[in-house]
Enzyme design. Sequence first.
Site, PDB file in Angstrom:
ATOM      1  N   ASP A 475       0.841  -1.323  -0.018  1.00  0.00           N
ATOM      2  CA  ASP A 475      -0.077   0.114   0.055  1.00  0.00           C
ATOM      3  C   ASP A 475       0.911   1.380   0.036  1.00  0.00           C
ATOM      4  O   ASP A 475       2.136   1.080   0.382  1.00  0.00           O
ATOM      5  CB  ASP A 475      -0.932  -0.108   1.259  1.00  0.00           C
ATOM      6  CG  ASP A 475      -2.235   0.616   1.001  1.00  0.00           C
ATOM      7  OD1 ASP A 475      -2.298   1.430   0.006  1.00  0.00           O
ATOM      8  OD2 ASP A 475      -3.027   0.508   1.725  1.00  0.00           O
ATOM      9  N   ASP A 545     -11.017   1.980  -2.888  1.00  0.00           N
ATOM     10  CA  ASP A 545     -11.608   1.814  -1.659  1.00  0.00           C
ATOM     11  C   ASP A 545     -13.080   1.590  -1.691  1.00  0.00           C
ATOM     12  O   ASP A 545     -13.768   1.213  -0.790  1.00  0.00           O
ATOM     13  CB  ASP A 545     -10.969   2.779  -0.707  1.00  0.00           C
ATOM     14  CG  ASP A 545      -9.568   2.392   0.046  1.00  0.00           C
ATOM     15  OD1 ASP A 545      -9.341   1.176  -0.430  1.00  0.00           O
ATOM     16  OD2 ASP A 545      -9.128   3.262   0.544  1.00  0.00           O
TER      17      ASP A 545
HETATM   18  C1  GLA Z   1      -6.005   1.898   2.312  1.00  0.00           C
HETATM   19  C2  GLA Z   1      -6.290   0.849   1.459  1.00  0.00           C
HETATM   20  C3  GLA Z   1      -7.295  -0.081   1.987  1.00  0.00           C
HETATM   21  C4  GLA Z   1      -6.748  -0.568   3.379  1.00  0.00           C
HETATM   22  C5  GLA Z   1      -6.311   0.583   4.212  1.00  0.00           C
HETATM   23  C6  GLA Z   1      -5.528   0.198   5.487  1.00  0.00           C
HETATM   24  O1  GLA Z   1      -6.872   2.775   2.582  1.00  0.00           O
HETATM   25  O2  GLA Z   1      -6.658   1.135   0.161  1.00  0.00           O
HETATM   26  O3  GLA Z   1      -7.711  -0.859   1.357  1.00  0.00           O
HETATM   27  O4  GLA Z   1      -5.633  -1.429   3.266  1.00  0.00           O
HETATM   28  O5  GLA Z   1      -5.405   1.221   3.419  1.00  0.00           O
HETATM   29  O6  GLA Z   1      -4.845   1.202   6.056  1.00  0.00           O
END
Ligand code: GLA
Length: 736
Positions: A475, A545
């Site tokens: 990420d 997300d």
């Molecule tokens: C980001 C990602 C999510 C999740 C969060 C965790 O927003 O896009 O899918 O992994 O971080 O903190």
Amino acid sequence: MSICFDESRGTVHLTNGRISYVMQLLDGRYLLHRYFGPALRRWRGTGVPQPAKRSYTTEYGDTHLYFDALPWEFPVAGRGDYRRPAFSVTGPSGAPVSELLFQSWRVLDKKPGSDTLPVTFAAPGESETLAVDCVDAVSGAALTLYYTIFADADVIARRQRVTNPGTRPLCLTNLQSVSLQLPAGSYDLLTLYGCHAREAQQSRAPLHQGAQAVGSRYGSTSPRHQPFWAVLDPAATETAGTVYGCMLVYSGNFNAVVEQDAFGAVRAQMGLGDETFSWTLAPGETFETPEALLTYSGQGFNGMSHNFHTVLRRHLLSPRWQGVPRPVLFNSWEGMYYDVSLEKIETQARLAKELGMELFVLDDGWFRKGNDSRSSMGDWTCNTAKLPGGIEAAADLVHGLGLKFGLWFEPEAVSRDSDLYRAHPDWILQVPGLEPREGRHEYLLDLGRAEVRRYLLDVLHRYLGTGKIDYIKWDMNRPLTDAASAALPAHRQGEVAHRYILGLYEILREITQSYPQVLFEGCSSGGARLDAGMLAYFAQNWTSDNTDARDRTDIQAGFSLLYPPEVLGAHVSITPNHQTGRTTPLETRFAVARLFNLGYELDLTRCTPEERAAIAAQVATAKAQQDWLMQGTFWRHPVTRPGDRMTSVVSADQSRCLAVIFRTLYDPLGEQAAFQFCGLDPAREYRDTATGEIYGGDELMEAGLTLPPCKQDFAAYSVLLCAEEETDYGHSTADQ
Ligand code: GLA
């Protein structure tokens, strides 16, 4: 496939039998662009505009050719062409002027690779590459332009290398990966814009006089704009019309500029170079641009997408993952957020296994001191109060239940509240004397520094070396600010953002090559860094997300313009949806995800027994269809009613088709729409596996299919068609 020179005309013609790209020398000195489009047998210049007298300009000798109207293949500034240059470099004279002179052209034995950037690759016979050597008579810089044409994809890969053969440094401030000249005409411009939770939205508008630009100054691609443009016939649709498309194989700041000049001609560029970029090229050093992928389609946007999908699938994605089904995953984020524990993992993993899922992903939370984003980033030490026995215990637990184990990391970031930051405060991007900006309570590590990369590689090797991790979600949750490095002198600070990306690629190269069996998923607050550069390392990518089924139809359609569906993660989540609050049927959530890289992200204990049974059927169906779906042809279909969306995948042999039709609102009074299929064999008979009815491929494509009435908003229908002689098509209960 051939690269042919015509010495009498001074031309070079690249063709793969479906597309042609032609350049011509003007008096053996200047390189002009002459043609890009459907394949020609030969080019004789019948379409070149006839010279006509113009004033308030500068002319080429005693001709009616004017520097500001010539179709320069790789334009420079300061010598009479006032449109955007593709190359800006200053040498010892300091003059902001270049005179790019052709030296030679040659066909290379094989496509050159890169030690620093992700680039497409091709086996012998799959591509041909032309190198054009030029020199800038003002700065002395030596520039080589590379053109690769592929046998199996209607794409020209473009990149540049610039070398300093002199004895004094050069300063590079603009170096485009591609500059395409299109003849005067009316065009539309399509780009993809967005933000967190609303990535890859389509923006289409008529091109007008002047420059229209998108780009990123975020340090990463960002969700604001994809590194992509398409210049097209205003009449082009999903299935018909001329589209020129370009994407960049790069994950950092970029510029994409399309400029229509006073005479209607168009110059379209993509590459590095705005006020955030400068690069000092010491004597003997070479700088290489990211690669751009340029395509021509005569079959509208679907044609463009098919060309892009083919080149990415066969020439960029790691061969390890080409055509290989990805596991159906369960992700802990929306079900647990930061509050993870062995008990919860066991409960969810047990259920996931019962429902047929194959991979359990432990998302954020496992290393945090508390249950928020404020601490511990950078240390990567498991919080054993949450997970006694550490990650190994969690992995053993999950493996013991018969699932693969995946783990979330955000290696590029560091929390202020971390041992790493306390020990190495100078390792972050920062400007001396300024309080560095935080994003999601994080700073960013200076990946341009070798010791930082070594630290991160050691952390990753420590986890991956146990052999207990089958998947990593990588990420990156904030953009760059304070892009300055304690390790570079003042005159090199304009290099920091590019060096960050080069450093990232170096880490990814080592770690993906060291653990070829591990599946890496890219993520950046959803799809904020979903680009072709990342695809070289990440066989799958978290798209957004926002898992709301309605919103996802737009986001996925946008990304599908560029990227093949199997690299785009699509999860079924709970309702009401955590991002939008919207409630949609489970069947719809699955239907909208099933053509992509399927996963589930919800608290499975909150599902009813009926919902769990439905999920088990969905997973079984998806697994049975995965093989052909992930190698099939993806289509976005024209629809007649706003709010409807139809997408499909047709198997490579045209024997199967899975179409998903999404309808935003039920319209009791509206005329029933017929949905037209794409890419079927018109001569074959197809069975609708839900009804058993048999229809001709021609009728399904020309007349379309109407759907049974259903009084429901946010309804999605899956239609699985199977050519009559087929029997084993992965049919199961989810499609009845
Ligand atoms: C980001 C990602 C999510 C999740 C969060 C965790 O927003 O896009 O899918 O992994 O971080 O903190």
